[in-house]
Scaffold this motif. Sequence first.
Motif: not given
Length: 401
Positions: A244-248, A342-348
């Motif tokens: 929901e948060a990273v893949l997009p 940690e955050t969606a932005d960091e992981v993406a």
Amino acid sequence: MGDILFLAHRVPFPPDRGDKIRAFNVLKHLSTNQRVHVVAFADDLADLKRANELKLGETRIVWRGKSQAVAGVQALLTGKPLSLTAFDSKEVRETVAGLLARYPIDTIYVFSSQMAQYVPENAAQKVVMDFVDMDSAKFKSYGATTGGVTGWMMRREAKLLGQYETAVAARADASLLVSDEEAALFRERTGAERVHAVGNGIDTASFDPAAPFEHMPAGDGPSVVFTGQMDYRPNIEGVTWFVEAVLPLVRARYPQATFAIVGRKPSAAVQALAAHPGVVVTGEVADVRPWLAAASVVVAPLKLARGVQNKVLEAMAMARPVVVSRAAATGIDHGGTIAVGETADEVAEAVAGLLADPMRATALGQAARQRVIDHYGWDAKLAVLDRIMGLGAPSAPRRAA
């Protein structure tokens, strides 16, 4: 030197999930020097047939068919943790008593706190309690993020199980945790003194990109892979957040990127994720190595993780570039050979950065494999057990919790 009685909440064979992997390798290590008898529960029909495969002393496997509803009612009526009532069995208690009467057992090795209830009162044997993780801390985290009756049950479980863990540790000759961090937390919350960190290892001969296994054909785009037991809450929450948060964010840069969720017993929530663009839910697979070998990046985006994540060690051993959350990295001495966000932005950003630079991704994966070869062999990790199992016999009988 007498025999060992090994009590396990799940049949420690085959080593195809986190708890079974540790239990299997501990059992294998212990059986090199002493005869080991095993009493274990089965919650999978296939596991009822595993007794002869273990090739040890006497092995008894007992079916665990009690429903959560029944266990829950028993927990409320008795004031016990659900973790105990769910594994309470007259048959196991009688089986343990029979084995202790028939064999010269001098050590009881208890794998997971649920099984400590089968250590007899006033046991003359040495007791080694392998908690693996501090389960009460897990339920405390669940309770803090869950509302309603379920949240109340989680908080109740955290409190009662914490009290039980404290009592068991006070009576055990040694308490084992899977990492230094988990051991420190356990000491802090229980006040226990005889606490040892005994880490998990990895079979780097099996989990080797050069090992013989059936490889998957290359896909049309980059592949991101997660492996794990998919009816386990932290895994469900982790892959849901990633989808929901990273893949997009990743697919905005790499529209052909896919995310494969690989593991047995996917919950309804996990199966529903397959409706998202680029998401594949495999269910149980015979071998996770082909999926790992085909992965452009392996991820472990867990928000709640206890101990050492075997899925991360497996991906490292397969020389894959790995991106994990801070929680999933805890307890792993990775030496910077995996990416942490940690955050969606960091992981993406970490995932997309590796997809953008295949040479760096390859180098990171090779460094990760070398790291586990150097630091995570099972023989090295379990060597401390030889000292622990050699502790002197208790000076006086101990009462089981």
